[in-house]
Write a protein that holds these residues in place. Structure first.
Motif, PDB file in Angstrom:
ATOM      1  N   HIS A  50       0.862  -1.183   0.000  1.00  0.00           N
ATOM      2  CA  HIS A  50       0.000   0.000   0.000  1.00  0.00           C
ATOM      3  C   HIS A  50       0.897   1.230   0.000  1.00  0.00           C
ATOM      4  CE1 HIS A  50      -3.488  -2.493   0.760  1.00  0.00           C
ATOM      5  NE2 HIS A  50      -4.261  -1.433   0.769  1.00  0.00           N
ATOM      6  N   GLU A  61      -4.128   5.184   5.380  1.00  0.00           N
ATOM      7  CA  GLU A  61      -4.501   5.405   3.973  1.00  0.00           C
ATOM      8  C   GLU A  61      -5.905   5.990   3.820  1.00  0.00           C
ATOM      9  OE1 GLU A  61      -4.254   2.459   5.414  1.00  0.00           O
ATOM     10  OE2 GLU A  61      -6.107   1.377   4.964  1.00  0.00           O
ATOM     11  N   TRP A  62      -6.641   6.009   4.921  1.00  0.00           N
ATOM     12  CA  TRP A  62      -7.992   6.603   4.889  1.00  0.00           C
ATOM     13  C   TRP A  62      -7.983   8.045   5.403  1.00  0.00           C
ATOM     14  CZ3 TRP A  62     -13.379   4.545   4.830  1.00  0.00           C
ATOM     15  CH2 TRP A  62     -13.487   3.375   4.063  1.00  0.00           C
ATOM     16  N   HIS A 109      -5.328   3.822  -5.128  1.00  0.00           N
ATOM     17  CA  HIS A 109      -6.142   3.517  -3.943  1.00  0.00           C
ATOM     18  C   HIS A 109      -7.337   4.467  -3.931  1.00  0.00           C
ATOM     19  CE1 HIS A 109      -6.962   2.587   0.391  1.00  0.00           C
ATOM     20  NE2 HIS A 109      -6.568   1.398  -0.005  1.00  0.00           N
ATOM     21  N   HIS A 110      -8.110   4.465  -2.840  1.00  0.00           N
ATOM     22  CA  HIS A 110      -9.357   5.245  -2.830  1.00  0.00           C
ATOM     23  C   HIS A 110      -9.141   6.734  -3.080  1.00  0.00           C
ATOM     24  CE1 HIS A 110     -10.323   1.491  -1.121  1.00  0.00           C
ATOM     25  NE2 HIS A 110     -10.411   1.814   0.151  1.00  0.00           N
ATOM     26  N   TYR A 152      -3.301  -3.894  -7.606  1.00  0.00           N
ATOM     27  CA  TYR A 152      -4.495  -3.508  -6.843  1.00  0.00           C
ATOM     28  C   TYR A 152      -5.092  -2.301  -7.560  1.00  0.00           C
ATOM     29  CZ  TYR A 152      -6.968  -1.138  -2.925  1.00  0.00           C
ATOM     30  OH  TYR A 152      -7.874  -0.501  -2.111  1.00  0.00           O
ATOM     31  N   TRP A 206      -6.449  -7.052  -8.529  1.00  0.00           N
ATOM     32  CA  TRP A 206      -7.014  -7.189  -7.191  1.00  0.00           C
ATOM     33  C   TRP A 206      -7.864  -5.938  -6.946  1.00  0.00           C
ATOM     34  CZ3 TRP A 206      -7.688  -6.059  -2.069  1.00  0.00           C
ATOM     35  CH2 TRP A 206      -7.545  -7.072  -1.115  1.00  0.00           C
ATOM     36  N   ASP A 208     -10.778  -3.516  -5.144  1.00  0.00           N
ATOM     37  CA  ASP A 208     -11.206  -3.170  -3.785  1.00  0.00           C
ATOM     38  C   ASP A 208     -12.208  -2.012  -3.892  1.00  0.00           C
ATOM     39  OD1 ASP A 208     -11.312  -3.207  -1.053  1.00  0.00           O
ATOM     40  OD2 ASP A 208      -9.289  -2.422  -0.722  1.00  0.00           O
ATOM     41  N   TRP A 211     -17.553  -2.269  -2.042  1.00  0.00           N
ATOM     42  CA  TRP A 211     -18.438  -2.174  -0.873  1.00  0.00           C
ATOM     43  C   TRP A 211     -18.919  -0.738  -0.631  1.00  0.00           C
ATOM     44  CZ3 TRP A 211     -15.053   1.080   1.169  1.00  0.00           C
ATOM     45  CH2 TRP A 211     -13.701   0.800   1.038  1.00  0.00           C
ATOM     46  N   ASN A 239     -12.140  -7.566  -3.422  1.00  0.00           N
ATOM     47  CA  ASN A 239     -12.322  -7.555  -1.974  1.00  0.00           C
ATOM     48  C   ASN A 239     -13.618  -6.814  -1.631  1.00  0.00           C
ATOM     49  OD1 ASN A 239     -11.637  -7.776   0.778  1.00  0.00           O
ATOM     50  ND2 ASN A 239     -10.663  -5.758   0.754  1.00  0.00           N
ATOM     51  N   HIS A 241     -16.028  -8.236   0.078  1.00  0.00           N
ATOM     52  CA  HIS A 241     -16.496  -8.784   1.358  1.00  0.00           C
ATOM     53  C   HIS A 241     -17.761  -9.627   1.216  1.00  0.00           C
ATOM     54  CE1 HIS A 241     -14.506  -4.883   3.047  1.00  0.00           C
ATOM     55  NE2 HIS A 241     -13.588  -5.803   2.804  1.00  0.00           N
ATOM     56  N   GLU A 254     -10.483 -10.392   4.368  1.00  0.00           N
ATOM     57  CA  GLU A 254      -9.627  -9.303   4.852  1.00  0.00           C
ATOM     58  C   GLU A 254      -9.393  -9.425   6.352  1.00  0.00           C
ATOM     59  OE1 GLU A 254     -10.673  -5.435   3.464  1.00  0.00           O
ATOM     60  OE2 GLU A 254      -9.586  -4.414   5.063  1.00  0.00           O
ATOM     61  N   CYS A 278      -5.905 -11.483   3.164  1.00  0.00           N
ATOM     62  CA  CYS A 278      -4.926 -10.394   3.138  1.00  0.00           C
ATOM     63  C   CYS A 278      -4.840  -9.842   4.550  1.00  0.00           C
ATOM     64  CB  CYS A 278      -5.319  -9.322   2.131  1.00  0.00           C
ATOM     65  SG  CYS A 278      -6.912  -8.549   2.415  1.00  0.00           S
ATOM     66  N   TRP A 285      -2.816  -0.321   6.626  1.00  0.00           N
ATOM     67  CA  TRP A 285      -2.299  -0.786   5.324  1.00  0.00           C
ATOM     68  C   TRP A 285      -1.270   0.225   4.810  1.00  0.00           C
ATOM     69  CZ3 TRP A 285      -3.820  -5.593   3.861  1.00  0.00           C
ATOM     70  CH2 TRP A 285      -4.974  -6.107   4.451  1.00  0.00           C
TER      71      TRP A 285
HETATM   72  O1  FHN Z   1     -10.307   0.466   2.497  1.00  0.00           O
HETATM   73  C1  FHN Z   1      -9.396  -0.499   2.106  1.00  0.00           C
HETATM   74  C2  FHN Z   1      -8.170  -0.466   2.944  1.00  0.00           C
HETATM   75  O2  FHN Z   1      -7.591   0.780   2.899  1.00  0.00           O
HETATM   76  C3  FHN Z   1      -7.217  -1.494   2.383  1.00  0.00           C
HETATM   77  O3  FHN Z   1      -6.880  -1.196   1.063  1.00  0.00           O
HETATM   78  C4  FHN Z   1      -7.844  -2.846   2.451  1.00  0.00           C
HETATM   79  C5  FHN Z   1      -7.024  -3.968   1.889  1.00  0.00           C
HETATM   80  O4  FHN Z   1      -7.746  -5.134   1.928  1.00  0.00           O
HETATM   81  N1  FHN Z   1      -9.125  -2.884   1.760  1.00  0.00           N
HETATM   82  C6  FHN Z   1     -10.076  -1.830   2.096  1.00  0.00           C
HETATM   83  C7  FHN Z   1     -10.925  -2.160   3.233  1.00  0.00           C
HETATM   84  O5  FHN Z   1     -11.728  -3.249   2.935  1.00  0.00           O
END
Ligand code: FHN
Length: 432
Positions: A50, A61-62, A109-110, A152, A206, A208, A211, A239, A241, A254, A278, A285
């Protein structure tokens, strides 16, 4: 204007290619799919990385969501992004020394920032002081160490104006009150096309963040078909969930062993797909200077053993600093795991879940007619196992010495090596 034309062109090309790709997925037999996934199952252990602008904030990371930072407030992390010490070969050497066989890097990432040189955004590493395509360097360095590379990609995007309606998270992250989700999907598929055509053979994508908008129409079938068409060998996992969707190759759990939900993420049971857990080395992360809750190396080894015993992979995370360094606490833990694997890898790599289902004391793995009994939490001098009739002998993995094995009322009573109760894992080999 140029970007709009590029997106339109991308849309046309994608639509044409998706039709043939969907046909192709439908024709893959179970045996072909198993063959495609064999390397991944054999590898068992991968490095998750990450890394992004959030690494500069060093507060998880959030951070953009957690601290309700809008785009203007977040801009400083873009302006400051200057990973002087980024040496992907070092990362790759760490991964290799840890006994990892593949890696997955956050290409986006987000927060929406791209580590790669995408022509569909300006929000990318090449426009920062880094001035380099960091994904390219990662790919080259990891391949040079013989590791497979994966990407990712966050479906959720706290920066892109077309990620609209906004989902559950990042609501105060400064996005506009409008946007065109269909256009976002075109952008996303165009970026995935770049990732799958500019960097050679990719192990997998991968995903993410689904959700965030679980009920939106993501047109997953189109995206998955696109991936399988561009790179038929690449694996797809998401991922989200939830129970896996058609076109996904493996199921992700996760921060939990497959089927468990102690961390509150996993809403589904175990599916028929191959599995991956993971997990983090501390609690975060992305790099988080305040998070010192690094795990005991023995527990990390046990997690790897338990995932293997469930016939699952472990993707273990590092969160490098903004400068590009692997935190020392992470590096030392990785080396401990690597040292353990260099002696005990035979009982992990290339194995499949063993014939005795996971128990509270540990798990079994198997390969080439041998069963590896991994005794993780047990202090008595013998252990009672359900009988596996083909077993003829028990051997201490460490010393090669025979251990007493008796059959008793449908069970096997196996003597354990003594004096090693504190070890991460005591392995008994059952020969057939
Ligand atoms: O929000 C993300 C988190 O920052 C990280 O990347 C993880 C890795 O599995 N996945 C998310 C939370 O489900």
């Amino acid at each position: 204007m140029l970007r709009r034309t590029q997106l339109l062109l991308a849309l046309v090309l994608l639509t044409v290619s998706q039709v043939s790709a969907q046909k192709m997925i439908g024709t893959e037999t179970d045996a072909q799919k198993e063959k495609r996934m064999e390397w991944w199952k054999d590898d068992r252990f991968g490095m998750f990385i990450h890394w992004g602008m959030y690494s500069g904030a060093a507060r998880h990371e959030w951070v953009k969501h957690n601290e309700k930072i809008d785009n203007a407030g977040y801009q400083k992390y873009f302006d400051q992004f200057n990973p002087d010490l980024f040496d992907p070969q070092k990362w790759a050497r760490e991964a290799k020394a840890a006994g990892m066989k593949y890696a997955v890097l956050t290409t986006k990432h987000h927060e929406g920032f791209c580590l790669f040189d995408s022509k569909y955004t300006d929000y990318k590493a090449t426009n920062t002081h880094a001035k380099r395509d960091l994904v390219k360097e990662y790919v080259e360095a990891f391949r040079a160490q013989g590791l497979k590379v994966g990407f990712y990609y966050s479906l959720l995007d706290w920066h892109h104006p077309d990620y609209y309606p906004i989902g559950r998270y990042g609501r105060a992250a400064g996005r506009t009150g409008g946007g065109d989700f269909a256009r976002y999907l075109v952008f996303m598929n165009a970026q995935l096309t770049e990732l799958l055509t500019h960097y050679g053979q990719i192990g997998g994508i991968w995903f993410d963040g689904m959700w965030d908008k679980p009920d939106a129409d993501w047109h997953l079938d189109e995206t998955y078909a696109l991936i399988h068409r561009l790179q038929p060998g690449a694996l797809v996992g998401s991922n989200h969930h939830a129970t896996p969707y058609p076109g996904e190759d493996f199921q992700i759990f996760e921060k939990d062993l497959p089927g468990k939900n102690t961390a509150g993420f996993n809403q589904s049971g175990i599916s028929a797909l191959p599995l991956e857990t993971c997990d983090t080395l501390n609690d975060s992360w992305g790099f988080n200077a305040r998070d010192n809750k690094f795990k005991d190396p023995k527990d990390i080894i046990r997690t790897l053993v338990r995932t293997s015993g469930q016939d699952a992979n472990l993707l273990l995370n590092i969160g490098p600093t903004a400068m590009g360094e692997v935190p020392a606490e992470a590096a030392t833990r990785l080396r401990t795991v690597g040292a353990w694997l260099s002696k005990h890898g035979e009982a992990i790599y290339g194995t499949r879940g063993g014939p005795i289902s996971p128990r509270s004391w540990g798990v079994t793995t198997q390969k080439d007619g041998r069963i590896y009994v991994h005794v993780l939490e047990w202090s008595d001098s013998a252990i009672v196992l359900p009988d596996v009739p083909t077993v003829t002998a028990a051997i201490d993995f460490e010393t090669g010495r025979p251990l007493a094995l008796k059959r008793l009322g449908g069970n096997m009573v196996v003597q354990l090596p003594t004096g090693r109760e504190d070890e991460a894992d005591r392995i008994v080999v059952l020969r057939r």
